[in-house]
Enzyme design. Structure first.
Site, PDB file in Angstrom:
ATOM      1  N   LYS A  53       0.990  -1.003   0.064  1.00 22.67           N
ATOM      2  CA  LYS A  53       0.054   0.166   0.108  1.00 22.67           C
ATOM      3  C   LYS A  53       0.915   1.320  -0.052  1.00 22.67           C
ATOM      4  CE  LYS A  53      -4.088  -2.550   2.242  1.00 22.67           C
ATOM      5  NZ  LYS A  53      -4.649  -2.967   3.085  1.00 22.67           N
ATOM      6  N   GLN A  97      -4.307  -2.003   9.641  1.00 21.33           N
ATOM      7  CA  GLN A  97      -4.289  -3.278   8.864  1.00 21.33           C
ATOM      8  C   GLN A  97      -4.862  -4.399   9.822  1.00 21.33           C
ATOM      9  OE1 GLN A  97      -3.119  -3.562   5.424  1.00 21.33           O
ATOM     10  NE2 GLN A  97      -4.079  -5.744   6.062  1.00 21.33           N
ATOM     11  N   ASP A 120     -10.888   2.872   4.427  1.00 20.09           N
ATOM     12  CA  ASP A 120     -11.197   1.354   4.234  1.00 20.09           C
ATOM     13  C   ASP A 120     -12.925   1.093   4.099  1.00 20.09           C
ATOM     14  OD1 ASP A 120      -9.363  -0.169   3.535  1.00 20.09           O
ATOM     15  OD2 ASP A 120      -8.690  -0.534   5.884  1.00 20.09           O
TER      16      ASP A 120
END
Ligand code: NAP
Length: 287
Positions: A53, A97, A120
């Site tokens: 990422k 994460q 997200d």
């Protein structure tokens, strides 16, 4: 005749090209899009995802702030770090994460992120907005799938779509996105009876089980010319696989995604797109 490959790498690149231009534009307004990532512990797969990422952000000019935290961090300590990032005006997107170590609550953690920085799209606030057709930040994998339909000009109106997944990360957001496009959506899961019958009548099948010992989508289960989007990624017989064998499915499908190289690259591209959206939102609310 074999169908058309939906190439996630090509479509993800087209998204990245657009993001790159948007970054340059934001910079002219003195906004330097920035994504903060939080990685807790030493899970090697998670470390690789975060690293990829960061690389993708760098490619398009998005700044990253990396937070690597000890695996024994407490919920209170983690909350404090998220709170600080929520109020840090130089940070536009926050990504924690997953999965997290056992002592941490994933729902409490993602819910702590400011909805305006929730790149997200997993906070209850943004999940609720999506259900009400008002979301600006949508979960990355589902919006990546929708981008694939757009790229290939696949009209969803009136199509019968079978979704094989009902998770918060994949199935539920996709359900709302598909409905918004006037598709008729059937959601299957581990307790669904006669999945094959649902699949056989579907114009489009989106599958995300991720365990070949439990489920495999075979060509016999789809109708001629169906579209198959395989979101799953798992290891099976030493190989990285989806829920279907692309080489076989594509002989019967009109469009299909391979694994790897299908939905996977889209997820990262949509994270970049969400970061730009979050940066634009920050300018609109005068931060
Ligand atoms: P998950 O929460 O475990 O969801 C799996 C879903 O499959 C659940 O809804 C489950 O039903 C259903 N299921 C399990 N066994 C089944 C069966 N025999 N028949 C029909 N349905 C069955 O996982 P997830 O986070 O949604 O991820 C799913 C897969 O997508 C994984 O392989 C993951 O790696 C992959 N993924 C890929 C990307 C990407 O970027 N390409 C992103 C996210 C996820 P129940 O709800 O009844 O348990």
């Amino acid at each position: 005749m074999a169908g058309v490959k939906i190439d996630g790498k090509v479509i993800a690149q087209s998204v990245k090209d657009r993001v790159k231009k948007a970054v340059l534009e934001l910079k002219t307004q003195d906004i330097n899009p920035c994504l903060a990532t939080i990685l807790v512990g030493e899970n090697p797969a998670s470390a690789t995802y975060v690293k990829n990422k960061h690389i993708a952000c760098e490619e398009v000019g998005i700044i990253t702030k990396d937070h690597k935290l000890a695996s024994n961090i407490t919920q209170m300590e983690l909350n404090k770090i998220i709170d600080n990032l929520n109020t840090d005006n130089s940070v536009h997107g926050i990504l924690v994460q997953l999965p997290l170590p056992e002592q941490l609550d994933e729902f409490a953690t993602t819910s702590r992120i400011s909805p305006l920085k929730d790149v997200d799209g997993l906070t209850p606030h943004n999940a609720g907005l999506l259900a009400m057709k008002k979301a600006a930040l949508v979960a990355c994998t589902p919006s990546g799938v929708m981008e694939m339909f757009d790229f290939h000009k696949i009209d969803l109106e009136g199509k019968n779509v079978v979704l094989i997944n009902r998770s918060n990360l994949v199935g539920k957001p996709l359900y709302h996105l598909l409905l918004e496009k006037n598709a008729t959506v059937i959601t299957c899961h581990s307790k669904t009876k006669n999945i094959t019958e649902f699949c056989k009548s579907a114009d489009i099948i989106i599958t995300a089980v991720g365990d070949r010992n439990k489920f495999t989508l075979t060509p016999e289960m789809i109708k001629d010319g169906a579209i198959v989007i395989d979101v799953a990624i798992s290891r099976f017989q030493e190989k990285l696989v989806g829920d279907s064998d692309y080489d076989k499915i594509i002989q019967k499908a009109s469009f299909a995604t391979p694994v790897p190289g299908g939905v996977g690259p889209m997820t990262v591209a949509m994270l970049l797109k969400n970061t730009i959206t979050a940066a634009s939102l920050s300018s609109q609310i005068g931060r």
